[in-house]
Scaffold this active site. Sequence first.
Site, short mmCIF file in Angstrom:
data_model
loop_
_atom_site.label_atom_id
_atom_site.label_comp_id
_atom_site.label_asym_id
_atom_site.label_seq_id
_atom_site.Cartn_x
_atom_site.Cartn_y
_atom_site.Cartn_z
N HIS A 1 -24.48 21.30 -36.50
CA HIS A 1 -23.20 21.14 -35.80
C HIS A 1 -23.51 20.47 -34.46
CE1 HIS A 1 -21.09 24.08 -38.49
NE2 HIS A 1 -22.30 24.59 -38.57
N PHE A 2 -23.35 19.16 -34.39
CA PHE A 2 -23.69 18.46 -33.15
C PHE A 2 -22.50 18.35 -32.20
CE2 PHE A 2 -27.85 16.10 -34.54
CZ PHE A 2 -28.52 17.31 -34.48
N ARG A 3 -21.37 18.93 -32.58
CA ARG A 3 -20.24 19.16 -31.66
C ARG A 3 -19.55 17.92 -31.12
NH1 ARG A 3 -19.98 24.11 -33.56
NH2 ARG A 3 -21.38 25.63 -32.63
N HIS B 1 -26.40 28.76 -46.14
CA HIS B 1 -26.91 29.96 -45.46
C HIS B 1 -26.72 31.27 -46.21
CE1 HIS B 1 -22.74 29.74 -44.25
NE2 HIS B 1 -22.95 28.92 -43.24
N ASP C 1 -28.48 25.33 -39.79
CA ASP C 1 -27.16 25.73 -39.28
C ASP C 1 -27.19 25.72 -37.74
OD1 ASP C 1 -24.53 26.49 -39.04
OD2 ASP C 1 -24.83 28.55 -39.72
C1 NCD Z 1 -20.87 27.73 -36.81
C2 NCD Z 1 -20.40 26.95 -35.58
O1 NCD Z 1 -20.45 27.49 -34.48
O2 NCD Z 1 -19.96 25.81 -35.75
N1 NCD Z 1 -21.17 29.06 -36.46
C3 NCD Z 1 -21.98 29.91 -37.11
O3 NCD Z 1 -22.02 31.08 -36.75
N2 NCD Z 1 -22.74 29.52 -38.12
C4 NCD Z 1 -19.81 27.60 -37.86
C5 NCD Z 1 -20.27 28.11 -39.17
O4 NCD Z 1 -21.03 27.41 -39.86
O5 NCD Z 1 -19.89 29.23 -39.54
ZN ZN Z 2 -22.64 25.98 -40.09
#
Ligand code: NCD
Ligand code: ZN
Length: 423
Positions: free
Chosen positions: A59-61, A222, A289
Amino acid sequence: MKNMDIVEGRFFISGRFEDCCVGIQDGRIAKIAKVLEGDTRRRFGGAGILPGAIDAHVHFRDPGMTSKEDFGTGSTAALHGGVTCVLDMPNTSPATTTLSALRDKKKLASAKSMVDFGLYAGVREGIDVRALAKEAVGFKLYMASTTGELMVQSLADVKSELSAIAGTGKVLAVHAEDEKLRKKEPEKDLDDHLRNRNNECETSAIRKVKDAAKGCRIHICHVSAKDSLPLIQNTKELTSEVTPHHLILDKDIKVGSHAKVNPPLRKREDRHALFKALQGGTFDIIASDHAPHTLDEKAEDFDYAPSGMPGVETMLPLMLHMVEEKHLDLAGAVARLCSRPGEIFGIPKGKIAVGYDADFIVVDFSQCVMVRADRLPSKCGWTAYEGMPAIFPKSVIVRGETILDRGDVVGDQIGRDVIAARK
Ligand code: NCD
Ligand code: ZN
């Protein structure tokens, strides 16, 4: 004649190290032989050369949440961790559910990424599956509430979208937690977080998606509960993923909301069962993740703190340390970090073989260091693995270019979309 660049060293090919030369043309492996002549030559004597890793879950936001991370910082973190390709999740802002959002993200990632990338499209009612499938690396389905707004209330709501995805042959990556079984009690610690998202939450979601997404190439992200193992083992119906945090950490780690993550860290017995399963050949891939949040956000009361932790830069180094300690075999680790993700997502990377991208990492297994947040390039500035031993790559080569050398970024920003590159 095209230029041929030679890299010489101890390459990990088909499960063992071999002293040889690899000839690179146009960023691809063109030849492998004991002796090769070429226009340039780089030698990496002594150290081992592995394929670059593919992290299929980051997740590179970017766009929209760039105080946590952006494609530049996230991909620099990936590079330092030996990851030469990342697959980015769609829960950004805006969410990646339209062709224009996907193209905008592609543009910004192409302008910032230090490593190659693929982009997921998010599943929600009404998405244009056929159009998205042409440019996305896969689809992501969220079955429970987590960061972002992509949760699907019921799989019945996306029935036609799932059947269209089956027709595209693209991977359907699934966040498998059953929102209907998720308890919504206030939380003050990791025990409470686990109670709200218990093992059954995960097993129920896996069962439901297997049923609702028949014909799709389901990939369970995951996997975290020991009870989920029988559902993912010995089946051709799906592929599966495990994260370093579910293998290394459990709910008894004392770092508070920093270890709040979805699915949750579970009991020690779950962690041990996952690790044993990994050793025994379960799980197609390991992915991080990587889900950074700022220190300020994590300092909120536990209940309000967002879920997720960074990990793209520590994934391969922690796993290589496990290999060095003989808890994992190198061939199994390389398969799950490099070649299998490439096979599943149809990316010609992650293998040292003719025709594959020349993505290499140079590793000295005698160089073990302690993970330190202040040495990691991720914008969030913290890690749950502080002080743990890890083996970081010394140099990283992306499509034939040395981008990281002795820990310093020395190359240009050349990251590109793996789907566009295939056309
Ligand atoms: C992820 C996120 O913050 O984008 N958070 C997480 O706890 N893994 C979203 C997700 O994949 O559930
Ligand atoms: Zn994720």
